[in-house]
Design an enzyme around this catalytic site. Structure first.
Site, short mmCIF file in Angstrom:
data_model
loop_
_atom_site.label_atom_id
_atom_site.label_comp_id
_atom_site.label_asym_id
_atom_site.label_seq_id
_atom_site.Cartn_x
_atom_site.Cartn_y
_atom_site.Cartn_z
N TRP A 1 36.01 -1.57 39.79
CA TRP A 1 36.77 -2.32 40.81
C TRP A 1 37.43 -1.37 41.80
O TRP A 1 37.53 -1.67 42.99
CB TRP A 1 37.78 -3.26 40.16
CG TRP A 1 37.10 -4.29 39.31
CD1 TRP A 1 37.17 -4.41 37.95
CD2 TRP A 1 36.20 -5.33 39.75
NE1 TRP A 1 36.38 -5.45 37.52
CE2 TRP A 1 35.77 -6.02 38.60
CE3 TRP A 1 35.71 -5.73 40.99
CZ2 TRP A 1 34.89 -7.10 38.66
CZ3 TRP A 1 34.83 -6.80 41.06
CH2 TRP A 1 34.43 -7.46 39.91
N ASP B 1 46.00 -2.51 42.89
CA ASP B 1 45.36 -3.67 42.28
C ASP B 1 45.90 -3.74 40.86
O ASP B 1 45.58 -2.90 40.02
CB ASP B 1 43.83 -3.47 42.29
CG ASP B 1 43.10 -4.63 41.62
OD1 ASP B 1 43.76 -5.52 41.05
OD2 ASP B 1 41.85 -4.62 41.67
N LYS C 1 43.84 -13.81 35.30
CA LYS C 1 43.96 -12.96 34.11
C LYS C 1 45.33 -13.15 33.46
O LYS C 1 45.44 -13.72 32.39
CB LYS C 1 43.72 -11.50 34.49
CG LYS C 1 42.30 -11.32 35.03
CD LYS C 1 42.07 -9.96 35.59
CE LYS C 1 40.74 -9.88 36.29
NZ LYS C 1 39.58 -10.08 35.40
C1 LIG Z 1 41.08 -5.10 38.29
C2 LIG Z 1 40.24 -6.12 38.98
N1 LIG Z 1 40.27 -6.21 40.32
C3 LIG Z 1 39.52 -7.11 40.98
C4 LIG Z 1 38.69 -7.97 40.32
C5 LIG Z 1 37.84 -8.94 41.11
O1 LIG Z 1 38.44 -10.15 41.20
P1 LIG Z 1 37.70 -11.40 41.92
O2 LIG Z 1 36.55 -11.77 41.05
O3 LIG Z 1 38.78 -12.44 41.94
O4 LIG Z 1 37.31 -10.94 43.28
C6 LIG Z 1 38.62 -7.95 38.93
C7 LIG Z 1 37.75 -8.89 38.22
O5 LIG Z 1 37.62 -8.96 37.05
C8 LIG Z 1 39.42 -6.98 38.25
O6 LIG Z 1 39.37 -6.89 36.91
#
Ligand SMILES: Cc1ncc(COP(=O)(O)O)c(C=O)c1O
Length: 353
Positions: A100, A167, A191
């Protein structure tokens, strides 16, 4: 009900689900379903206000910050951050601690320059990389504080004068840290916070003057802030349920949440470390309290343990498809008793082998 250790969409407390369900049928004797409430009416305004003030208070942030709610998930934030804050001649720093984090970095290239200040990619992201000195002229430094897929977590943060952007999707409000060290924090709800469909952003208000280019209003933190997240029709259900979850956290208190989180992670890691069949994936100094990733020494035990757990009503412990093995996500809605159930299941499985 099954016991769900999925990394997201993740388990929510029964009481939160019960209140959300009741509100769908009729919101607080209003004669309307939550889903029918006008988003600019007094009732939803009060829900939004409560969500914003609970979030600020739980994060320990003052009036220098504003809470915003976006659709578009984490991926939209990956794009919006450089789009808003990275001028075409400027450079942003990124720490490449996982998939990510790398996806966030990939978006920076669209708008300006980027610099990777540390990466553990060559070692399958099994640890949080060192970052060294942070150049003082970066537009911002982006971190993914908890790496959901690999089960690693920052246990200290870079000290820098440049704005820190994080993030925190898979760890928000699971531990007491100095959130005011960050200029922008974002977390997808599905989450630790609520249902999919909304992303919570805590932004330092001084960042709102830093927009680097003309943007459609819906992609601008400044314009979203001016409109108190009500630029367009917001995801009313996702915000309401997140508010219920924030209330639930407020009642528990951050100290109790953090202590339980430490107890849950310690119990599971100890079980894995003492298992003849299993081993932990993340390097011990980088282990996440939120996503515990582990594998079987002998691959034939992987599906066997998944099946054994499923027969006992435990689901969501399969590792991410890109890494395999197991992952148990110990978000706030998972209790210590839930982790004890998982641990008993692992121990009973070991006896069958
Ligand atoms: C740390 C992190 N950031 C971003 C995301 C992506 O999120 P989304 O699917 O809502 O775009 C995830 C997805 O699991 C994640 O674990």
């Amino acid at each position: 009900m099954l016991l769900n250790f999925d990394a997201g969409p993740a388990a929510l407390p029964r009481e939160v689900l019960a209140q959300a369900s009741a509100a769908i049928l009729e919101y607080d004797n209003s004669g309307l379903s939550l889903l029918e409430l006008p988003h600019r009416g007094k009732i939803f305004e009060a829900i939004l206000e409560e969500a914003n003030s609970l979030a600020l208070s739980l994060l320990g942030l003052n009036d220098d910050y504003q809470i915003l709610w976006f659709q578009g998930g984490g991926r939209l934030q990956f794009g919006m951050i450089p789009m808003n804050f990275l001028g075409s001649e400027a450079t942003a720093g990124y720490i490449d601690s996982g998939h990510w984090a790398a996806e966030a970095l990939r978006n920076a290239h669209l708008y300006g320059q980027s610099r990777v200040l540390g990466s553990s990619q060559a070692d399958q992201y099994t640890y949080i990389p060192d970052w060294g000195a942070i150049p003082g002229d970066l537009a911002y430094l982006h971190l993914t504080t908890n790496n959901t897929i690999y089960g690693t977590q920052f246990h200290s943060f870079p000290e820098t004068t440049v704005p820190l952007v994080a993030d925190m999707s898979s760890e928000i409000l699971s531990r007491r840290i100095d959130y005011s060290a960050f200029s922008l924090i974002y977390a997808v709800a599905q989450k630790n916070l609520g249902p999919a469909g909304v992303t919570m952003v805590a932004i330092r208000k001084s960042m709102l003057d830093q927009q680097q280019r003309a943007l459609p209003e819906i992609l601008s933190y400044r314009d979203m802030a001016k409109n108190n997240s009500l630029l367009n029709t917001p995801p009313v259900f996702a915000i309401y349920t997140s508010m219920l979850m924030l209330r639930w956290m407020q009642e528990k208190g951050m100290e109790a949440i953090e202590n339980e989180s430490i107890a849950k992670a310690t119990l599971l890691y100890d079980t894995i470390d003492n298992s003849p069949l299993l081993y932990g994936v993340a390097q011990p100094g980088s282990r996440s309290r939120m996503n515990v990733c582990f594998r079987a020494h002998d691959d034939k035990h992987t599906q066997q343990l998944l099946d054994f757990a499923a027969a006992r009503g435990i689901v969501g412990i399969k590792g991410h498809r890109s890494v395999g093995g197991f992952r148990a996500s110990l978000y706030n809605a998972i209790s210590l008793a839930d982790v004890e159930r998982l641990v008993d299941t692992i121990r009973d499985f070991e006896k069958t082998v």
